[in-house]
Design an enzyme around this catalytic site. Structure first.
Site, PDB file in Angstrom:
ATOM      1  N   LYS A   1       0.805  -1.219   0.000  1.00  0.00           N
ATOM      2  CA  LYS A   1       0.000   0.000   0.000  1.00  0.00           C
ATOM      3  C   LYS A   1       0.841   1.273   0.000  1.00  0.00           C
ATOM      4  O   LYS A   1       0.369   2.322  -0.403  1.00  0.00           O
ATOM      5  CB  LYS A   1      -0.936   0.021   1.218  1.00  0.00           C
ATOM      6  CG  LYS A   1      -2.112  -0.921   1.080  1.00  0.00           C
ATOM      7  CD  LYS A   1      -3.136  -0.664   2.161  1.00  0.00           C
ATOM      8  CE  LYS A   1      -4.321  -1.613   2.035  1.00  0.00           C
ATOM      9  NZ  LYS A   1      -5.167  -1.597   3.214  1.00  0.00           N
TER      10      LYS A   1
ATOM     11  N   LYS B   1      -4.933 -10.745  -6.472  1.00  0.00           N
ATOM     12  CA  LYS B   1      -6.188 -11.047  -5.789  1.00  0.00           C
ATOM     13  C   LYS B   1      -7.261 -10.040  -6.213  1.00  0.00           C
ATOM     14  O   LYS B   1      -6.934  -8.923  -6.629  1.00  0.00           O
ATOM     15  CB  LYS B   1      -5.987 -11.014  -4.273  1.00  0.00           C
ATOM     16  CG  LYS B   1      -5.637  -9.651  -3.739  1.00  0.00           C
ATOM     17  CD  LYS B   1      -5.703  -9.566  -2.218  1.00  0.00           C
ATOM     18  CE  LYS B   1      -5.428  -8.123  -1.820  1.00  0.00           C
ATOM     19  NZ  LYS B   1      -5.448  -7.849  -0.411  1.00  0.00           N
TER      20      LYS B   1
ATOM     21  N   LYS C   1     -10.632  -4.357  -3.571  1.00  0.00           N
ATOM     22  CA  LYS C   1     -11.427  -3.125  -3.623  1.00  0.00           C
ATOM     23  C   LYS C   1     -10.629  -1.980  -4.199  1.00  0.00           C
ATOM     24  O   LYS C   1     -11.193  -1.048  -4.755  1.00  0.00           O
ATOM     25  CB  LYS C   1     -11.836  -2.718  -2.201  1.00  0.00           C
ATOM     26  CG  LYS C   1     -12.974  -3.485  -1.604  1.00  0.00           C
ATOM     27  CD  LYS C   1     -13.295  -2.900  -0.225  1.00  0.00           C
ATOM     28  CE  LYS C   1     -13.792  -3.991   0.706  1.00  0.00           C
ATOM     29  NZ  LYS C   1     -13.797  -3.615   2.107  1.00  0.00           N
TER      30      LYS C   1
HETATM   31  P1  TYM Z   1     -10.808  -5.947   4.107  1.00  0.00           P
HETATM   32  O1  TYM Z   1     -11.890  -4.966   4.348  1.00  0.00           O
HETATM   33  O2  TYM Z   1      -9.744  -5.603   3.136  1.00  0.00           O
HETATM   34  O3  TYM Z   1     -11.426  -7.325   3.656  1.00  0.00           O
HETATM   35  C1  TYM Z   1     -12.446  -7.995   4.402  1.00  0.00           C
HETATM   36  C2  TYM Z   1     -12.241  -9.497   4.330  1.00  0.00           C
HETATM   37  O4  TYM Z   1     -12.263  -9.945   2.959  1.00  0.00           O
HETATM   38  C3  TYM Z   1     -11.144 -10.779   2.708  1.00  0.00           C
HETATM   39  N1  TYM Z   1     -10.737 -10.665   1.290  1.00  0.00           N
HETATM   40  C4  TYM Z   1     -10.601 -11.699   0.446  1.00  0.00           C
HETATM   41  N2  TYM Z   1     -10.797 -13.026   0.607  1.00  0.00           N
HETATM   42  C5  TYM Z   1     -10.592 -13.822  -0.472  1.00  0.00           C
HETATM   43  N3  TYM Z   1     -10.205 -13.371  -1.693  1.00  0.00           N
HETATM   44  C6  TYM Z   1      -9.993 -12.051  -1.898  1.00  0.00           C
HETATM   45  N4  TYM Z   1      -9.638 -11.610  -3.097  1.00  0.00           N
HETATM   46  C7  TYM Z   1     -10.194 -11.151  -0.802  1.00  0.00           C
HETATM   47  N5  TYM Z   1     -10.086  -9.802  -0.661  1.00  0.00           N
HETATM   48  C8  TYM Z   1     -10.414  -9.526   0.629  1.00  0.00           C
HETATM   49  C9  TYM Z   1     -10.069 -10.255   3.645  1.00  0.00           C
HETATM   50  O5  TYM Z   1      -9.069 -11.219   3.869  1.00  0.00           O
HETATM   51  C10 TYM Z   1     -10.874  -9.935   4.890  1.00  0.00           C
HETATM   52  O6  TYM Z   1     -11.039 -11.090   5.692  1.00  0.00           O
HETATM   53  N6  TYM Z   1      -7.696  -5.419   7.997  1.00  0.00           N
HETATM   54  C11 TYM Z   1      -8.961  -5.996   7.589  1.00  0.00           C
HETATM   55  C12 TYM Z   1     -10.133  -5.546   8.426  1.00  0.00           C
HETATM   56  C13 TYM Z   1      -9.951  -5.753   9.876  1.00  0.00           C
HETATM   57  C14 TYM Z   1      -9.874  -6.980  10.567  1.00  0.00           C
HETATM   58  C15 TYM Z   1      -9.706  -6.643  11.951  1.00  0.00           C
HETATM   59  C16 TYM Z   1      -9.929  -8.318  10.179  1.00  0.00           C
HETATM   60  C17 TYM Z   1      -9.835  -4.762  10.802  1.00  0.00           C
HETATM   61  N7  TYM Z   1      -9.696  -5.296  12.037  1.00  0.00           N
HETATM   62  C18 TYM Z   1      -9.569  -7.627  12.908  1.00  0.00           C
HETATM   63  C19 TYM Z   1      -9.787  -9.289  11.159  1.00  0.00           C
HETATM   64  C20 TYM Z   1      -9.613  -8.945  12.503  1.00  0.00           C
HETATM   65  C21 TYM Z   1      -9.214  -5.602   6.133  1.00  0.00           C
HETATM   66  O7  TYM Z   1      -8.689  -4.643   5.648  1.00  0.00           O
HETATM   67  O8  TYM Z   1     -10.143  -6.374   5.495  1.00  0.00           O
END
Ligand code: TYM
Length: 331
Positions: free
Chosen positions: A112, A194, A197
């Site tokens: 990032k 992957k 967003k």
């Molecule tokens: P975020 O918002 O980027 O994504 C949410 C969830 O979606 C999963 N994900 C995917 N899984 C499979 N294939 C993909 N292409 C793909 N893209 C996204 C992510 O792995 C995630 O599980 N940091 C985290 C949010 C967060 C969090 C936490 C998660 C904040 N605090 C505490 C767990 C525990 C995030 O940015 O997810």
């Protein structure tokens, strides 16, 4: 006892990667009666420049989307991260036991920050806040997609360090990953990446709320390879295999069944089949999302109740942490 925590950033529409990798797991765990806490990570969404005019709208949209996907606020605690101050308080204390080289190694930070001239401090300490999210609830399991594994590892290390320096406080949380390619769904434009967003090309993903014609177009235009057969080989043929994974998820059919049924058609024809199946799968979800979105007061009420329930747990963890760190008086 088992306690499950996970989070999602309120940045734009949720895509099939989020859904297959994370949200569908959450719904399943919730329906199995697990103790489940889900956070809309608005503080995390500020780590890269964000649009303050859109954030509150995005929070309500993601709330509606999670409800539409089957999250039930009677069964799971669903809340907005910033409304529970213990996350940031704990994050500071954890930040004081975490080192800079440890954070600099994390792949998400490298990824990032690579196009930024000035790197915000928040982006650097992002994983510390994420560790605080998890530890505030003494979570034992964290269901996420594959891209989050290293962040959860940091959380495990910080929990161990805290326990050994200040006394047993936190369970070490386990990562829960879906056992298939759903844990890393690929971009439709470049199957080496992957689905994300933040990809600037919206054709690289299918969002839960995309219109049927956009879903059909994006799948039709998805990048595969020169072989016209439909068979599954994630290494050699990641593009088609990614479509087969999606197809398998939305129809409940196995990969073998799908390949057998597609024996006499080419990948071009197959894409149309997948697109139809995805449109049909998402239709009822989209209807529920738009129903929820028409009642913003209800959505705010859901988040408020979630905040109250989450605060009850996190404030008790924070008290314990303050005590262990010597911030309270024993008189
Ligand atoms: P975020 O918002 O980027 O994504 C949410 C969830 O979606 C999963 N994900 C995917 N899984 C499979 N294939 C993909 N292409 C793909 N893209 C996204 C992510 O792995 C995630 O599980 N940091 C985290 C949010 C967060 C969090 C936490 C998660 C904040 N605090 C505490 C767990 C525990 C995030 O940015 O997810």
């Amino acid at each position: 006892p088992k306690r499950i925590f996970s989070g999602i950033q309120p940045t734009g529409a949720i895509h099939l990667g989020n859904y297959l990798g994370a949200i569908a797991q959450w719904v399943k765990l919730q329906n199995n009666g697990e103790d489940m806490i889900l956070s809309i990570a608005d503080l995390h969404s500020m780590t890269i420049p964000h649009d303050s005019k859109k954030l509150s709208r995005n929070i309500l949209e993601i709330t509606a989307t999670l409800l539409g996907c089957g999250i039930d606020p009677e069964k799971a605690i669903l809340f907005q991260q910033s409304t529970v101050p213990e996350h940031t308080q704990m994050s500071w204390c954890l930040g004081c036991i975490c080192t800079m080289p440890r954070l600099a190694h994390l792949p998400q930070y490298k990824e990032k920050s690579k196009d930024l001239k000035d790197i915000p401090l928040g982006l650097f300490i992002y994983p510390v806040l994420q560790a605080a999210d998890i530890l505030a609830y003494k979570a034992t399991h964290v269901p996420v997609g594959e891209d989050q594994i290293q962040q959860i590892q940091l959380c495990q290390e910080l929990a161990r360090m805290f326990n050994s320096r200040f006394g047993q406080t936190f369970p070490i949380p386990h990562t829960l990953i879906t056992g298939t390619d759903y844990a890393r769904l690929r971009s439709l434009r470049d199957p080496a990446k992957k689905m994300s967003k933040s990809d600037t090309d919206p054709k690289s993903r299918i969002c839960i709320t995309d219109k049927p014609e956009d879903i059909v177009r994006n799948i039709k235009k998805s990048v595969t390879d020169c072989t016209s057969e439909v068979n599954y080989d994630i290494e050699q043929r990641p593009g088609v295999s990614n479509l087969i994974s999606i197809h398998s998820f939305v129809t409940g059919k196995t990969v073998d069944e799908i390949c057998k049924e597609a024996q006499n058609i080419n990948t071009g024809q197959y894409k149309l089949l997948v697109a139809d199946a995805v449109v049909e799968y998402l239709r009822p979800i989209q209807e529920r999302i738009s129903d929820y979105l028409s009642d913003q007061h209800y959505l705010m009420e859901v988040l408020k109740i979630g905040q109250e329930k989450a605060s009850e747990i996190s404030s008790s963890t924070w008290q314990e942490m303050q005590h262990k760190l010597g911030m309270t008086f024993n008189v």
